[in-house]
Write a protein that holds these residues in place. Sequence first.
Motif, mmCIF file in Angstrom:
data_model
loop_
_atom_site.group_PDB
_atom_site.id
_atom_site.type_symbol
_atom_site.label_atom_id
_atom_site.label_comp_id
_atom_site.label_asym_id
_atom_site.label_seq_id
_atom_site.Cartn_x
_atom_site.Cartn_y
_atom_site.Cartn_z
ATOM 1 N N LEU A 114 -15.767 2.219 0.610
ATOM 2 C CA LEU A 114 -14.692 2.122 -0.383
ATOM 3 C C LEU A 114 -13.573 1.219 0.115
ATOM 4 O O LEU A 114 -12.931 0.512 -0.652
ATOM 5 C CB LEU A 114 -14.125 3.507 -0.702
ATOM 6 N N ARG A 115 -13.362 1.256 1.409
ATOM 7 C CA ARG A 115 -12.313 0.399 1.979
ATOM 8 C C ARG A 115 -12.678 -1.076 1.766
ATOM 9 O O ARG A 115 -11.840 -1.892 1.397
ATOM 10 C CB ARG A 115 -12.165 0.715 3.471
ATOM 11 N N ARG A 116 -13.945 -1.367 1.978
ATOM 12 C CA ARG A 116 -14.387 -2.751 1.780
ATOM 13 C C ARG A 116 -14.292 -3.136 0.300
ATOM 14 O O ARG A 116 -13.822 -4.220 -0.049
ATOM 15 C CB ARG A 116 -15.826 -2.898 2.287
ATOM 16 N N PHE A 117 -14.734 -2.224 -0.581
ATOM 17 C CA PHE A 117 -14.679 -2.500 -2.017
ATOM 18 C C PHE A 117 -13.226 -2.729 -2.451
ATOM 19 O O PHE A 117 -12.937 -3.645 -3.237
ATOM 20 C CB PHE A 117 -15.308 -1.334 -2.788
ATOM 21 N N ALA A 118 -12.317 -1.939 -1.909
ATOM 22 C CA ALA A 118 -10.892 -2.084 -2.246
ATOM 23 C C ALA A 118 -10.404 -3.483 -1.872
ATOM 24 O O ALA A 118 -9.635 -4.106 -2.611
ATOM 25 C CB ALA A 118 -10.067 -1.020 -1.531
ATOM 26 N N HIS A 119 -10.870 -3.997 -0.757
ATOM 27 C CA HIS A 119 -10.476 -5.350 -0.353
ATOM 28 C C HIS A 119 -11.122 -6.412 -1.242
ATOM 29 O O HIS A 119 -10.562 -7.486 -1.422
ATOM 30 C CB HIS A 119 -10.816 -5.602 1.116
ATOM 31 N N GLY A 120 -12.308 -6.106 -1.762
ATOM 32 C CA GLY A 120 -12.946 -7.040 -2.684
ATOM 33 C C GLY A 120 -12.180 -7.155 -3.997
ATOM 34 O O GLY A 120 -12.171 -8.198 -4.633
ATOM 35 N N LEU A 121 -11.517 -6.062 -4.386
ATOM 36 C CA LEU A 121 -10.804 -6.048 -5.663
ATOM 37 C C LEU A 121 -9.350 -6.487 -5.531
ATOM 38 O O LEU A 121 -8.778 -7.033 -6.471
ATOM 39 C CB LEU A 121 -10.827 -4.632 -6.264
ATOM 40 N N SER A 122 -8.740 -6.238 -4.379
ATOM 41 C CA SER A 122 -7.281 -6.345 -4.269
ATOM 42 C C SER A 122 -6.829 -7.710 -3.799
ATOM 43 O O SER A 122 -7.575 -8.443 -3.158
ATOM 44 C CB SER A 122 -6.755 -5.284 -3.307
ATOM 45 N N ARG A 123 -5.575 -8.004 -4.059
ATOM 46 C CA ARG A 123 -5.041 -9.311 -3.695
ATOM 47 C C ARG A 123 -4.676 -9.408 -2.222
ATOM 48 O O ARG A 123 -4.645 -10.473 -1.652
ATOM 49 C CB ARG A 123 -3.828 -9.637 -4.543
ATOM 50 N N ASP A 124 -4.366 -8.270 -1.595
ATOM 51 C CA ASP A 124 -4.084 -8.306 -0.163
ATOM 52 C C ASP A 124 -4.386 -6.939 0.456
ATOM 53 O O ASP A 124 -4.710 -5.978 -0.244
ATOM 54 C CB ASP A 124 -2.635 -8.742 0.121
ATOM 55 N N ALA A 125 -4.270 -6.881 1.774
ATOM 56 C CA ALA A 125 -4.667 -5.665 2.486
ATOM 57 C C ALA A 125 -3.780 -4.480 2.131
ATOM 58 O O ALA A 125 -4.237 -3.334 2.100
ATOM 59 C CB ALA A 125 -4.624 -5.923 3.993
ATOM 60 N N TYR A 164 -17.358 4.652 -6.356
ATOM 61 C CA TYR A 164 -17.070 3.272 -6.762
ATOM 62 C C TYR A 164 -16.433 3.265 -8.149
ATOM 63 O O TYR A 164 -15.516 2.492 -8.437
ATOM 64 C CB TYR A 164 -18.353 2.438 -6.834
ATOM 65 N N ARG A 165 -16.962 4.113 -9.040
ATOM 66 C CA ARG A 165 -16.467 4.146 -10.415
ATOM 67 C C ARG A 165 -15.005 4.598 -10.443
ATOM 68 O O ARG A 165 -14.175 4.042 -11.165
ATOM 69 C CB ARG A 165 -17.339 5.088 -11.253
ATOM 70 N N ILE A 166 -14.682 5.609 -9.632
ATOM 71 C CA ILE A 166 -13.301 6.095 -9.595
ATOM 72 C C ILE A 166 -12.360 5.001 -9.096
ATOM 73 O O ILE A 166 -11.300 4.753 -9.665
ATOM 74 C CB ILE A 166 -13.206 7.360 -8.708
ATOM 75 N N MET A 167 -12.777 4.311 -8.046
ATOM 76 C CA MET A 167 -11.920 3.248 -7.518
ATOM 77 C C MET A 167 -11.754 2.128 -8.540
ATOM 78 O O MET A 167 -10.648 1.635 -8.776
ATOM 79 C CB MET A 167 -12.488 2.690 -6.216
#
Lengths: 161, 222
Positions: free
Chosen positions: A15-26, A58-61
């Motif tokens: 999920l941490r990796r997926f969050a970085h795939g979606l987000s503009r920065d760390a 993944y769906r929740i995130m």
Amino acid sequence: MTAFEHELASVMPRLRRFAHGLSRDATDADDLLQATAERMLRARAQWEPGTNFVAWSYRIMRNLWVDTARARQRHTSVLAPEEEGLAIGMSGAAEASVELGYLMRAMERLPDEQREAVALVMIEGLGYAEAAGVLDIPAGTLTSRLVRGRQALRAMLENAS
Amino acid sequence: MINTIDEASIIAWIDGELASAEADRVARAVAGDPALAELAEAHRDMRARFDAAFATLAMPAAAEVVSLADVRAQRAERARRPRRWIPAALAASLVGGVLLGQLVPRSGGISDNADALALSPALGRALDQQLSGDGATVRVALSFRDRAGRYCRSFTASRLSGVACKDDGLWHLRYGEGAAGARTDYRMAGSEPVAMAAVTAMIAGEPFDRDQEQAARARGWR
């Protein structure tokens, strides 16, 4: 540790990796991860043991990320121009994180619907059917968004090099 | 030939999404056409580039252990400030709070400070006293200094493996993974890829050799 807690702990790295795939920065990515973990803990009763925990998380995130899309666009539109460029990592940042920041900024230029498809398949390694399930879209829609996203990324990275 | 193979097919082929007959067709086309080969290579390279850059994230954050009460207080505080003021390291530590709160076994794991999660006394003693490779319930694999100069050790215990660093005289979990139930095959903590990745992210210099470990132990890891 309950089965739920064990599942949650084991899915957090992905999920941490997926969050970085979606987000503009760390910073945004860590916020999204934190919010997702909290949402999952509150919603734990909704998870049925034996069903796909990873897809559920993944769906929740992804849904949390979609919920914040409007605020995110406002934020992006008022950014100073120099923040959009290839910034050098802060003190102590490894070279790897400079590369990561660079790729995250490339991802950020994709439309949201392409970015989520690319993040699930190219970064998270999900199959097309699985990714389409997480996003609740037909496989053909997933494929076309994925292809357009990858074409745009390839163009961005080639122009930059 | 180029008309029958489009970029979508090339991408699906690279992603392993094509049935074997279709995959063979794309493979033959790519082999026979330099332009297609170049396109396939570009997409393969890009996927590998993203894989490499994002792989380091797929390990638990090497986070300070914080209490859930602190997490809530910090989040409330953060809501009142401009978002970018909060450094990424602090955001990472918030994640660690939730995670490690879930990971640390109910029995033991409580420090004398009610607001902090420190490691159990038995684990603390093992980290204080054992040398790497000593056979015991707790196994220590590696000792090193992190970038802030703290002594850190990677370990595997029966219900928890991870990396702990000594700060203010107490061992704090910097990275932890829960292990369900008793484990029969104790692997060396440092040999597990995820723990090893955490060590790699934290370490300054090289892991200690036996002499350095003994000297650090004699100083109480301070």
